[in-house]
Design an enzyme around this catalytic site. Structure first.
Site, PDB file in Angstrom:
ATOM      1  N   LYS A 184       0.807  -1.088  -0.042  1.00 53.43           N
ATOM      2  CA  LYS A 184       0.055  -0.052   0.038  1.00 53.43           C
ATOM      3  C   LYS A 184       0.823   1.225  -0.001  1.00 53.43           C
ATOM      4  CE  LYS A 184      -1.788   2.662   3.152  1.00 53.43           C
ATOM      5  NZ  LYS A 184      -1.723   3.795   2.557  1.00 53.43           N
ATOM      6  N   GLU A 258      10.545   0.555   9.828  1.00 56.07           N
ATOM      7  CA  GLU A 258      11.582   1.716   9.429  1.00 56.07           C
ATOM      8  C   GLU A 258      10.730   2.939   9.855  1.00 56.07           C
ATOM      9  OE1 GLU A 258      14.672   1.506   8.385  1.00 56.07           O
ATOM     10  OE2 GLU A 258      14.675  -0.642   7.131  1.00 56.07           O
ATOM     11  N   CYS A 292      13.863  10.495   6.445  1.00 54.98           N
ATOM     12  CA  CYS A 292      13.883  10.125   7.629  1.00 54.98           C
ATOM     13  C   CYS A 292      15.316  10.135   8.308  1.00 54.98           C
ATOM     14  CB  CYS A 292      13.450   8.629   7.497  1.00 54.98           C
ATOM     15  SG  CYS A 292      14.299   7.657   6.298  1.00 54.98           S
ATOM     16  N   GLU A 389      11.001  15.369  14.891  1.00 59.89           N
ATOM     17  CA  GLU A 389      11.178  15.225  13.596  1.00 59.89           C
ATOM     18  C   GLU A 389      10.145  16.256  12.926  1.00 59.89           C
ATOM     19  OE1 GLU A 389       9.760  11.701  11.422  1.00 59.89           O
ATOM     20  OE2 GLU A 389      11.739  11.737  10.491  1.00 59.89           O
TER      21      GLU A 389
HETATM   22  P1  NAD Z   1       2.477   7.947   8.303  1.00 54.17           P
HETATM   23  O1  NAD Z   1       3.164   6.911   9.439  1.00 54.17           O
HETATM   24  O2  NAD Z   1       1.522   8.914   8.720  1.00 54.17           O
HETATM   25  O3  NAD Z   1       2.264   6.996   7.001  1.00 54.17           O
HETATM   26  C1  NAD Z   1       3.070   5.884   6.607  1.00 54.17           C
HETATM   27  C2  NAD Z   1       2.087   5.068   5.721  1.00 54.17           C
HETATM   28  O4  NAD Z   1       1.284   4.211   6.817  1.00 54.17           O
HETATM   29  C3  NAD Z   1       0.969   5.515   5.081  1.00 54.17           C
HETATM   30  O5  NAD Z   1       0.961   4.667   3.701  1.00 54.17           O
HETATM   31  C4  NAD Z   1      -0.282   5.469   5.673  1.00 54.17           C
HETATM   32  O6  NAD Z   1      -1.474   5.765   4.804  1.00 54.17           O
HETATM   33  C5  NAD Z   1       0.006   4.331   6.345  1.00 54.17           C
HETATM   34  N1  NAD Z   1      -0.799   4.141   7.696  1.00 54.17           N
HETATM   35  C6  NAD Z   1      -1.283   5.379   8.418  1.00 54.17           C
HETATM   36  N2  NAD Z   1      -1.679   4.924   9.681  1.00 54.17           N
HETATM   37  C7  NAD Z   1      -1.805   3.450   9.674  1.00 54.17           C
HETATM   38  C8  NAD Z   1      -2.151   2.422  10.629  1.00 54.17           C
HETATM   39  N3  NAD Z   1      -2.936   2.886  11.600  1.00 54.17           N
HETATM   40  N4  NAD Z   1      -2.008   1.112  10.137  1.00 54.17           N
HETATM   41  C9  NAD Z   1      -1.249   0.858   8.892  1.00 54.17           C
HETATM   42  N5  NAD Z   1      -0.680   1.911   8.050  1.00 54.17           N
HETATM   43  C10 NAD Z   1      -0.898   3.234   8.449  1.00 54.17           C
HETATM   44  O7  NAD Z   1       3.950   8.407   8.020  1.00 54.17           O
HETATM   45  P2  NAD Z   1       4.036   9.632   6.664  1.00 54.17           P
HETATM   46  O8  NAD Z   1       3.683  10.723   7.479  1.00 54.17           O
HETATM   47  O9  NAD Z   1       3.454   8.908   5.396  1.00 54.17           O
HETATM   48  O10 NAD Z   1       5.690   9.335   6.738  1.00 54.17           O
HETATM   49  C11 NAD Z   1       6.769  10.152   7.264  1.00 54.17           C
HETATM   50  C12 NAD Z   1       7.150   9.467   8.242  1.00 54.17           C
HETATM   51  O11 NAD Z   1       7.935   8.227   7.901  1.00 54.17           O
HETATM   52  C13 NAD Z   1       8.340  10.127   9.046  1.00 54.17           C
HETATM   53  O12 NAD Z   1       8.370   9.976  10.365  1.00 54.17           O
HETATM   54  C14 NAD Z   1       9.654   9.463   8.288  1.00 54.17           C
HETATM   55  O13 NAD Z   1      10.868   9.503   9.236  1.00 54.17           O
HETATM   56  C15 NAD Z   1       9.275   8.123   8.127  1.00 54.17           C
HETATM   57  N6  NAD Z   1      10.305   7.454   7.190  1.00 54.17           N
HETATM   58  C16 NAD Z   1      11.076   6.417   7.509  1.00 54.17           C
HETATM   59  C17 NAD Z   1      12.084   5.758   6.658  1.00 54.17           C
HETATM   60  C18 NAD Z   1      12.939   4.766   7.215  1.00 54.17           C
HETATM   61  O14 NAD Z   1      13.496   4.127   6.411  1.00 54.17           O
HETATM   62  N7  NAD Z   1      13.239   4.585   8.543  1.00 54.17           N
HETATM   63  C19 NAD Z   1      12.068   6.284   5.284  1.00 54.17           C
HETATM   64  C20 NAD Z   1      11.125   7.287   5.110  1.00 54.17           C
HETATM   65  C21 NAD Z   1      10.168   7.619   6.037  1.00 54.17           C
END
Ligand code: NAD
Length: 478
Positions: A184, A258, A292, A389
């Site tokens: 997804k 991650e 991230c 962050e």
């Molecule tokens: P987010 O957690 O809001 O969303 C990430 C994904 O999870 C989206 O596809 C979203 O639709 C889905 N999601 C949301 N709620 C969910 C739930 N309850 N259960 C399952 N899936 C759910 O994060 P974001 O705002 O899209 O991304 C930014 C974050 O991602 C930042 O904190 C960043 O640091 C992190 N990030 C980490 C890495 C890494 O490799 N460590 C890489 C890229 C981004």
């Protein structure tokens, strides 16, 4: 904001063919969602609606997982590693063939500069598929026993900052190890994953090996909580990672998370300062700071702080912000109105807590979501901008006097994804790398990625590694 004007050099969007609406990619076909709802995805640089995509409901999640299970049992787990490798090589080559289209599409849907999607994201996507294609028939030599087995069906949920690259990080190792997947993408950036669905079709990948379902958090939750899942791979925020960790606790689902980061980029007084400035800029302004592992905390040794900041500010004055499709653009659009609000809010908190805010003179376009490169000085460790962050083009600057103080400050965070060290001394680099609690430590460089190199976090940045030989472990029954 540039020192002199460049003529516009826009990449043509004509190469992409965005459909007015998309279904879900399940069992090798695009199908309509059963619950029927749809949502819009917009171009963050213009706020123009690009397309409508499906919001997969629980029945759609069932269907996608059933397709993945059938493909696992019926074909994929029975293929030899060599044959799986052939499919992965084919996917890699198709990504290369369609590189320009994918780069343009990514920039349109995400807002990142074409220079980055073209030169970083898409080449790394192809590199990941090539790299894991190479492992597919060599798993018995990877150090996990003579015949390591796949896990089954993987549920994969990814964020919006590197949409296609995160897809590659997830799908390439899963398939190489013999698993099938339901992925997804994030709700604001579904289009490159849907283009990848077309690449799977073009590659004649057996139906159901890769399934792509779009939707928001509810769809993600239904997917990872489903009993038909053997493996959960999530990249996103620490908050959602926590919810997922709770939901998989006590189940058989193998999980990798991650999550977020608040990396320290540490500059010592013997560092080559001009190179360090480039590394700082790359560390926090690459991809609008939506990274991230961004170097969002600059720790600079006090004796060179003024000089470094002067040079940094001069350099920031030359960055070009604007049209993501213009090849001269350094800083593109913020991915969504929601993310822009969060960056604005935390920057205001930074000012109200007493840090000093600075941005170069910078004209922001009238439409779309934009935020200028921003530097906060006079930041202390207790400030929210030093702890949370921000996930935007905002740098918090702190100073230190001794290496021990640098380590203390760098590690004073709930996160532990990455760190940077700038110094002339090799011995100091090794000493710092041992003491820093971060999954990746870059020395005299920053934000460098390679498919052969494992990536992942300590503490609240998550667990498990993606990339390299280590990345196989998350998809094998070991
Ligand atoms: P987010 O957690 O809001 O969303 C990430 C994904 O999870 C989206 O596809 C979203 O639709 C889905 N999601 C949301 N709620 C969910 C739930 N309850 N259960 C399952 N899936 C759910 O994060 P974001 O705002 O899209 O991304 C930014 C974050 O991602 C930042 O904190 C960043 O640091 C992190 N990030 C980490 C890495 C890494 O490799 N460590 C890489 C890229 C981004």
């Amino acid at each position: 904001m540039a020192t002199f004007d460049y003529a516009p050099a826009p990449e043509s969007p004509a190469i992409v063919d965005i459909q007015p609406s998309y279904g879900l990619y399940i069992g090798g076909e695009m199908v309509d969602p059963i619950d029927g709802s749809r949502f819009k995805t917009v171009n963050p640089a213009t706020e123009e609606v690009l397309s409508e995509v499906a919001a997969a409901g629980p029945t759609d999640v069932d269907r996608a997982l059933a397709a993945a299970r059938a493909a696992y049992d019926g074909t994929w787990s029975r293929l030899s590693g060599r044959d799986r490798g052939k499919y992965l090589y084919r996917l890699a080559r198709l990504v290369q063939e369609r590189a320009r289209e994918l780069a343009v599409l990514e920039s349109i849907d995400n807002g990142k500069p074409i220079r980055e999607s073209r030169d970083v994201d898409v080449p790394l996507v192809a590199a990941h598929f090539f790299y894991y294609a190479g492992w597919a028939d060599k798993l018995g030599y990877a150090g996990f026993g003579p015949d390591p087995r796949p896990l089954g069906v993987a549920a994969q949920v990814i964020p919006w900052n590197f949409p296609l690259l995160m897809l590659a990080w997830k799908i390439a190792p899963a398939l190489a190890c013999g698993n099938t997947v339901v992925l997804k993408p994030a709700e604001t950036t579904p289009l490159s994953a849907l283009a990848f669905a077309d690449i799977c079709r073009q590659a004649d990948l057996p139906p159901g090996v890769v399934n792509i379902i779009t939707g928001a958090g509810d769809t993600g939750r239904a997917l990872v909580e489903h009993p038909g899942v053997d493996k959960v791979a999530f990249t996103g925020s620490t908050e959602v990672g926590r919810q997922i960790a709770r939901s998989v606790a006590g189940t058989r689902k193998k999980t990798t998370l991650e999550l977020g980061g608040k990396a320290a980029n540490v500059v010592f007084d013997d560092a080559p300062l001009d190179q360090a400035v480039e590394g700082i800029v790359n560390g926090i302004f690459f991809n609008q700071g939506h990274v991230c592992c961004a170097g969002s905390r600059l720790l600079v040794q006090e004796s060179v702080a003024d000089e470094l900041l002067d040079r940094l500010k001069r350099r920031l004055g030359t960055l070009r912000l604007g049209d993501p499709l213009d090849k001269n653009t350094d800083i593109g659009a913020i991915n969504s109105a929601e993310q822009l609000d969060k960056i604005r809010m935390l920057s205001e908190v930074g000012e109200s807590e007493g840090a000093e805010r600075w941005s170069p003179p910078c004209d922001l376009p009238d439409r779309g979501f934009w935020f200028p490169p921003t530097v906060f000085t006079g930041v202390s460790q207790s400030h929210r901008i030093a702890r949370e962050e921000i996930f935007g083009p905002v740098l918090s600057v702190l100073t230190f006097r001794t290496p021990a103080e640098a380590i203390d400050k760098a590690n004073n965070t709930p996160y532990g994804l990455s760190a940077g060290v700038w110094t002339d001394k090799g011995s100091r680099i090794l000493w710092m790398a041992q003491k820093l609690r971060a999954g990746v430590v870059w020395a005299n460089t920053f934000n460098r990625f390679d498919p052969a190199s494992p990536f992942g976090g300590y503490k609240e940045s998550g667990f498990g590694r993606e990339g390299g030989r280590h990345g196989l472990a998350g998809y094998l029954d070991v």
